[in-house]
Every structure is written in structure tokens, then in C-alpha cells.
Design a protein around this motif. Structure first.
Motif, short mmCIF file in Angstrom:
data_model
loop_
_atom_site.label_atom_id
_atom_site.label_comp_id
_atom_site.label_asym_id
_atom_site.label_seq_id
_atom_site.Cartn_x
_atom_site.Cartn_y
_atom_site.Cartn_z
N ARG A 90 0.83 -1.21 0.00
CA ARG A 90 0.00 0.00 0.00
C ARG A 90 0.87 1.26 0.00
O ARG A 90 0.52 2.27 -0.61
CB ARG A 90 -0.94 -0.02 1.22
CG ARG A 90 -2.07 0.99 1.13
CD ARG A 90 -3.06 0.84 2.28
NE ARG A 90 -3.82 -0.39 2.17
CZ ARG A 90 -3.73 -1.42 3.01
NH1 ARG A 90 -2.91 -1.39 4.03
NH2 ARG A 90 -4.48 -2.50 2.84
N PHE A 91 2.02 1.21 0.68
CA PHE A 91 2.94 2.34 0.68
C PHE A 91 3.38 2.67 -0.75
O PHE A 91 3.46 3.84 -1.12
CB PHE A 91 4.17 2.02 1.55
CG PHE A 91 5.14 3.15 1.68
CD1 PHE A 91 4.92 4.17 2.60
CD2 PHE A 91 6.29 3.20 0.90
CE1 PHE A 91 5.82 5.21 2.73
CE2 PHE A 91 7.19 4.25 1.01
CZ PHE A 91 6.95 5.26 1.94
N ALA A 92 3.64 1.65 -1.56
CA ALA A 92 4.02 1.88 -2.95
C ALA A 92 2.88 2.52 -3.74
O ALA A 92 3.12 3.29 -4.66
CB ALA A 92 4.44 0.56 -3.61
N VAL A 93 1.65 2.20 -3.35
CA VAL A 93 0.48 2.80 -4.00
C VAL A 93 0.31 4.25 -3.57
O VAL A 93 0.16 5.15 -4.40
CB VAL A 93 -0.81 2.01 -3.64
CG1 VAL A 93 -2.06 2.72 -4.15
CG2 VAL A 93 -0.74 0.59 -4.17
N ASP A 94 0.37 4.48 -2.26
CA ASP A 94 0.12 5.81 -1.71
C ASP A 94 1.30 6.77 -1.86
O ASP A 94 1.10 7.98 -1.98
CB ASP A 94 -0.23 5.72 -0.22
CG ASP A 94 -1.53 5.00 0.04
OD1 ASP A 94 -2.34 4.85 -0.91
OD2 ASP A 94 -1.75 4.57 1.19
N LEU A 102 13.37 5.11 -1.44
CA LEU A 102 13.89 4.11 -0.50
C LEU A 102 14.53 2.91 -1.19
O LEU A 102 15.57 2.42 -0.74
CB LEU A 102 12.77 3.61 0.41
CG LEU A 102 12.30 4.55 1.50
CD1 LEU A 102 11.10 3.97 2.22
CD2 LEU A 102 13.42 4.86 2.48
N PHE A 103 13.93 2.44 -2.25
CA PHE A 103 14.33 1.14 -2.79
C PHE A 103 14.92 1.15 -4.19
O PHE A 103 15.38 0.10 -4.66
CB PHE A 103 13.13 0.18 -2.73
CG PHE A 103 12.58 0.04 -1.34
CD1 PHE A 103 13.31 -0.59 -0.35
CD2 PHE A 103 11.35 0.58 -1.02
CE1 PHE A 103 12.82 -0.70 0.95
CE2 PHE A 103 10.84 0.47 0.28
CZ PHE A 103 11.59 -0.17 1.25
N SER A 156 7.10 -2.97 -6.12
CA SER A 156 7.91 -2.33 -7.17
C SER A 156 7.12 -2.20 -8.47
O SER A 156 7.17 -1.16 -9.13
CB SER A 156 9.18 -3.15 -7.42
OG SER A 156 10.02 -3.09 -6.31
N ILE A 157 6.41 -3.25 -8.82
CA ILE A 157 5.62 -3.20 -10.05
C ILE A 157 4.53 -2.13 -9.94
O ILE A 157 4.31 -1.35 -10.86
CB ILE A 157 5.02 -4.59 -10.36
CG1 ILE A 157 6.13 -5.57 -10.73
CG2 ILE A 157 3.99 -4.50 -11.48
CD1 ILE A 157 5.70 -7.02 -10.77
N ASN A 161 3.96 1.92 -11.86
CA ASN A 161 2.74 2.05 -12.66
C ASN A 161 2.52 0.93 -13.66
O ASN A 161 1.98 1.15 -14.74
CB ASN A 161 2.74 3.40 -13.39
CG ASN A 161 2.81 4.56 -12.45
OD1 ASN A 161 2.12 4.59 -11.43
ND2 ASN A 161 3.67 5.52 -12.73
N SER A 162 2.92 -0.27 -13.30
CA SER A 162 2.73 -1.39 -14.21
C SER A 162 1.64 -2.35 -13.75
O SER A 162 1.42 -3.36 -14.40
CB SER A 162 4.05 -2.15 -14.36
OG SER A 162 5.03 -1.31 -14.92
#
Length: 190
Positions: A90-94, A102-103, A156-157, A161-162
Motif C-alpha cells: 500500500r505504501f508503494a500505492v500511496d 527508498l528502494f 515495485s511493479i 505504474n505497471s
């Protein structure tokens, strides 16, 4: 005694964090941070000799923000790891820009998974997992590595935006990986 600066070091770090959050870590520089603070570049450079130092401070602030974000879980002890995993994704989404900082920026201290798994910064996550799974620390680390690869891949994906975020589907997949990793550890114990 010289007058106290109006722009504090913490304010500069917060502004750099916001620049990274809004437009990406690559855009942290004296001008973008000073614009965020509505001041000249002088206070930024007063607190940080180089922009690289400022980026490192913003990275540390981002890392702490991420840890607080993913650890914000509640529920039964056996659901804690699933909650942490979903929060990571969810962090990657938000916060896709912060996730990439970070990564995918190269600022992470540990360059290998083994360095990360043994770092002090990961202990809150491992402790929560260990409590929820009723395993020893080494077994917990084994489960963590399996889950980390899965969760980080999904995140990551999504951050790039994949893939659309489908919480129900991801939770189902995460549950399978989590259950399988624990079962594999329990089989090894027998």
C-alpha cells in the motif's frame, strides 16, 4: 551570540522530504527545498554542506516514515505479518515517489538482503512477525526473506505504474505465500 536561525535543520529536512514525496528524490536541491520553505538557498546550505548530505538526511526521514507506515497494523497476532505486507505494498500505492527513493535510488545502507535482514532497523518488523508466528528469530528471518521477495516485487511493479492495486487479490496471494513459508519452516523443524 549570533541570532538563532529562523529556518531550522529539521525544517530543511522536512522540506526535502516533501520535495521527494511530491516530485521524486532526484529533484532535491537547494532551489527546490528553499522554494518549499519560502526562503533563499542560504539557510539550506547553512545546515547542509552538500546536497548529498541533505539527500541522506531526507532518506533517513523517509525510512522512518516508511517504518511507521508499515507497522501501523492491528488485529490478531497471526495477522500482523499479513498486515505489514499489505501496508508495504500500500505504501508503494500511496507514496510511489518515496518508495522509489527508498528502494530504487541507491541510498539504502545495506546493499544485500543479508545485510538488511541483520540490520537493527528491521528488528521492529521481525519482532512483530516473530510474536505473531511463534517461531525463533532465525526461522522468522527465513519466513521474512520469502515474504520480502514477494511483497517487494508486487510493490515495485505497482510503484512503477505497471499494475493496479487490487487489495483482495494481493491479500489472497500474500496469505498463500505466508502460509507456505511457515509450513516449509515447520516441515524443516520436524
Amino acid at each position: 551570540m549570533p541570532p538563532k536561525p529562523k529556518i531550522t535543520k529539521e525544517m530543511v529536512i522536512d522540506a526535502a522530504f516533501e520535495v521527494a514525496r511530491e516530485t521524486g528524490w532526484e529533484n532535491i536541491n537547494a532551489r527546490t527545498v528553499s522554494n518549499k520553505l519560502n526562503c533563499s538557498t542560504h539557510p539550506v546550505m547553512y545546515h547542509f554542506a552538500t546536497i548529498e548530505e541533505l539527500k541522506l538526511a531526507a532518506f533517513e526521514r523517509t525510512d522512518q516514515f516508511h517504518l511507521e507506515y508499515i507497522m501501523n497494523v492491528s488485529g490478531k497476532e497471526n495477522e500482523i505479518m499479513l498486515g505489514i505486507g499489505l501496508n508495504y505494498i500500500r505504501f508503494a500505492v500511496d507514496e510511489p515517489n518515496l518508495f522509489r527513493f527508498l528502494f530504487q535510488s541507491g541510498y539504502a545502507e545495506g546493499n544485500s538482503l543479508l545485510e538488511m535482514i541483520n540490520s537493527e532497523g528491521l528488528m521492529p518488523v521481525l519482532s512483530a512477525m516473530q510474536k505473531g508466528m511463534n517461531l525463533d528469530l532465525d526461522q522468522t528471518k527465513e519466513v521474512f526473506i520469502t515474504l520480502a521477495m514477494f511483497v517487494h516485487g508486487y510493490a515495485s511493479i505497482i510503484a512503477n505504474n505497471s499494475l493496479e492495486f487490487d487489495e483482495k487479490l494481493i491479500a489472497k496471494h500474500l496469505e498463500r505465500v505466508y502460509t507456505g513459508a511457515i509450513s516449509a519452516i515447520q516441515e524443516e523443524i520436524k
